[in-house]
Design an enzyme around this catalytic site. Structure first.
Site, mmCIF file in Angstrom:
data_model
loop_
_atom_site.group_PDB
_atom_site.id
_atom_site.type_symbol
_atom_site.label_atom_id
_atom_site.label_comp_id
_atom_site.label_asym_id
_atom_site.label_seq_id
_atom_site.Cartn_x
_atom_site.Cartn_y
_atom_site.Cartn_z
ATOM 1 N N HIS A 123 28.222 34.854 3.507
ATOM 2 C CA HIS A 123 26.795 34.705 3.183
ATOM 3 C C HIS A 123 26.505 33.259 2.761
ATOM 4 O O HIS A 123 25.505 32.664 3.151
ATOM 5 C CB HIS A 123 26.405 35.629 2.025
ATOM 6 C CG HIS A 123 26.274 37.081 2.392
ATOM 7 N ND1 HIS A 123 25.413 37.517 3.377
ATOM 8 C CD2 HIS A 123 26.856 38.201 1.892
ATOM 9 C CE1 HIS A 123 25.491 38.857 3.465
ATOM 10 N NE2 HIS A 123 26.365 39.288 2.575
ATOM 11 N N GLU A 153 24.179 39.633 7.010
ATOM 12 C CA GLU A 153 25.376 40.466 6.857
ATOM 13 C C GLU A 153 26.379 40.199 7.986
ATOM 14 O O GLU A 153 27.585 40.329 7.797
ATOM 15 C CB GLU A 153 24.965 41.946 6.808
ATOM 16 C CG GLU A 153 26.051 42.899 6.360
ATOM 17 C CD GLU A 153 26.447 42.774 4.881
ATOM 18 O OE1 GLU A 153 25.831 41.968 4.155
ATOM 19 O OE2 GLU A 153 27.375 43.471 4.471
ATOM 20 N N GLU A 168 31.265 37.163 0.429
ATOM 21 C CA GLU A 168 30.184 36.348 -0.144
ATOM 22 C C GLU A 168 30.238 34.921 0.393
ATOM 23 O O GLU A 168 29.198 34.280 0.549
ATOM 24 C CB GLU A 168 30.236 36.372 -1.672
ATOM 25 C CG GLU A 168 30.135 37.775 -2.310
ATOM 26 C CD GLU A 168 28.938 38.608 -1.849
ATOM 27 O OE1 GLU A 168 27.927 38.012 -1.414
ATOM 28 O OE2 GLU A 168 29.026 39.854 -1.891
HETATM 29 ZN ZN ZN Z 1 26.800 41.336 2.206
#
Ligand code: ZN
Length: 510
Positions: A278, A304, A275
């Protein structure tokens, strides 16, 4: 009265910012719903979300946008297709067409159906009974076919799948993905088999990761690593949810979540790093272009790629742990005091073909995705009936991974995506892995020895490179084009395989 293209562009920018701001209000409410909202607030939250969704839809389909687009398109603003203005205009057009081509009745039917289908899916999965979910899957496939035919641009690609894929990976074509995934799978299946064999000979160290790791210390360690790789806690925070996610709410505010299990080190730690990847992308977007396409992430695949790059290519490397293991040993003294770097590195890189996608390791993960991509494409094309999904699913698992589900709960009912109408979404996970490996290899050759930097706890060079090459670009180029410009090669499965081979040769002396 006619207005100048420049003025029309500014008006579109204002519209786009307002829409993004409205969407960010929904994002805060969505985050709150997953983290702190009391259960009793669910109904009122539903009313709030529906109202905001209605407002967003109304604004996003305002015919005035169409008029303004007609003024800027064909104006000097689009003469240089590489300019930020031209990219904004291209993506505004794409979004406006998508929204206005879908009849309101279809959008409402989809929202109603997927809302009911998700609770039916939960019930069917609990009972491990695919037949209970089957009628819902059939309805969703029918609606998705209607959606695709409303959105299809005649004469290009797979008209039943590409328009759906386009929602998540603008400009991607399923024929190209089929080719890329086939090449990947042909080499990955035997590679996984040889890695697994070698690991079985060597014996497993994974139990190290199931020792006692107190939750509060996992949080301290996770936040320390997150901050060290560049996640800015002044402009972001970490909370706990049942299903981890990252929500980029707006400039200066990015929320990530994880879940902690005292006897499972990997899930929370690599979940946080994922995360964080991201989050670094969201925090690295150009805030001055907030709300316009060039100030937003380009595609789910590229998003991603950022999470996988930090989670797998950085976070599971030996160099990374040569720096962090000493601190981990101090924090988790009882669990790790007798653990060497070699053993720890091997444990966090264990490969084993398994049934559940979200628990899959770096090497087998893509095989799980290819199963889903092939099946959903066949469903949309009418080559596979919903009733035959469990059989087809199990056959593919046997063929690609050498394992077979005992029931539907650990087979075709394990993911929420289809029940939520997210079809065309799965392939972006593997695209993310493919892009991550390409970017990492390009960063390595442009920046020099990354391992030496990681071993010294230095991640600034890599993050700076990603900021410039990917984050700041927003949607200036479509994903495949961006990857080609940055790495010199179109989407290519080979760097991913090369990385895996290199790592597992080192680990297993294959
Ligand atoms: Zn992801």
């Amino acid at each position: 009265m006619a207005i100048e293209p420049r003025e029309a562009y500014r008006a579109l920018t204002r519209q786009s910012r307002e829409l993004a701001t409205l969407a960010s209000c929904s994002a805060v409410l969505g985050w709150d719903e997953q983290t702190y909202m009391p259960a009793g607030g669910a109904e009122h939250r539903g009313t709030q979300m529906a109202m905001l969704a209605g407002l967003q839809h109304e604004r996003a389909t305002d015919p005035r946008i169409g008029e303004l687009l007609a003024i800027v398109e064909g104006s000097p603003l689009v003469h240089d297709p590489d300019s930020f203005e031209a990219a904004d205009i291209r993506e505004w057009r794409r979004g406006y067409d998508r929204r206005t081509r879908l009849p309101r009745s279809l959008v409402e039917d989809m929202a109603r159906t997927t809302s009911m289908a998700q609770s039916e899916w939960v019930a069917a999965r609990t009972a491990s009974d695919f037949d209970r979910f089957r009628p819902w899957l059939e309805r969703i496939i029918r609606l998705k076919r209607d959606e695709a035919s409303c959105l299809a641009v005649s004469g290009s690609g797979d008209s039943s799948y590409d328009p759906l894929l386009d929602d998540y990976e603008p400009g991607a074509r399923s024929d190209d993905l089929t080719e890329l995934f086939r090449a990947l799978r042909e080499e990955l299946t035997p590679l996984v088999a040889s890695i697994t064999e070698a690991a079985a000979r060597r014996g497993s160290d994974e139990a190290i990761l199931n020792r006692s790791y107190p939750r509060d210390r996992q949080r301290i360690f996770g936040e320390a690593v997150a901050a060290a790789v560049g996640f800015d806690f002044h402009r972001g925070r970490l909370d706990v949810t049942a299903h981890p996610f990252c929500s980029g709410i707006g400039p200066g505010d990015c929320r990530i979540t994880t879940r902690f299990d005292e006897h499972e080190f990997s899930e929370a730690f690599f979940g946080i790093l994922h995360e964080v990847g991201h989050g670094l992308y969201e925090q690295g977007l150009d805030a001055s272009r907030y709300g316009t396409p060039t100030g937003e992430a380009v595609s789910l695949g590229v998003h991603e790629s950022q999470s996988r790059l930090w989670e797998n290519l950085v976070g599971r490397s030996r160099a990374f742990w040569s720096y962090w293991l000493p601190m981990a040993r101090r924090i988790f003294h009882e669990a790790l005091s007798d653990v060497t770097l070699d053993r720890f590195h091997a444990a966090v890189n264990r490969v084993e073909p398994s049934l559940i996608r979200v628990r899959a390791d770096e090497a087998t993960y893509n095989l799980h995705i290819i199963v889903r991509f092939e099946l959903e494409r066949a469903l949309l094309a009418g080559d596979l009936d919903a009733a035959d999904v469990p059989t087809a699913w199990n056959e593919k698992y046997r063929e690609f991974l050498g394992v077979e589900p005992k029931n539907d709960a650990e087979g075709c009912l394990q993911d929420i995506h289809w029940s939520a109408g997210l079809i065309g979404y799965f392939p972006t996970y593997t695209l993310g892995n493919v892009y991550a490996a390409q970017l990492f290899s390009a960063a390595g050759s442009q920046l020099g020895d990354l391992d030496t930097a990681f071993a010294q706890g230095d991640f600034v060079g890599l993050l700076g490179w990603l900021r410039e090459k990917i984050h700041h670009q927003g949607q200036r180029y479509r994903a495949a084009d961006l990857i080609r410009r940055v790495t010199g090669s179109p989407p290519d499965h080979r760097p991913l395989l090369d990385n895996l081979r290199r790592k597992y040769t080192e680990l297993n002396n294959l």
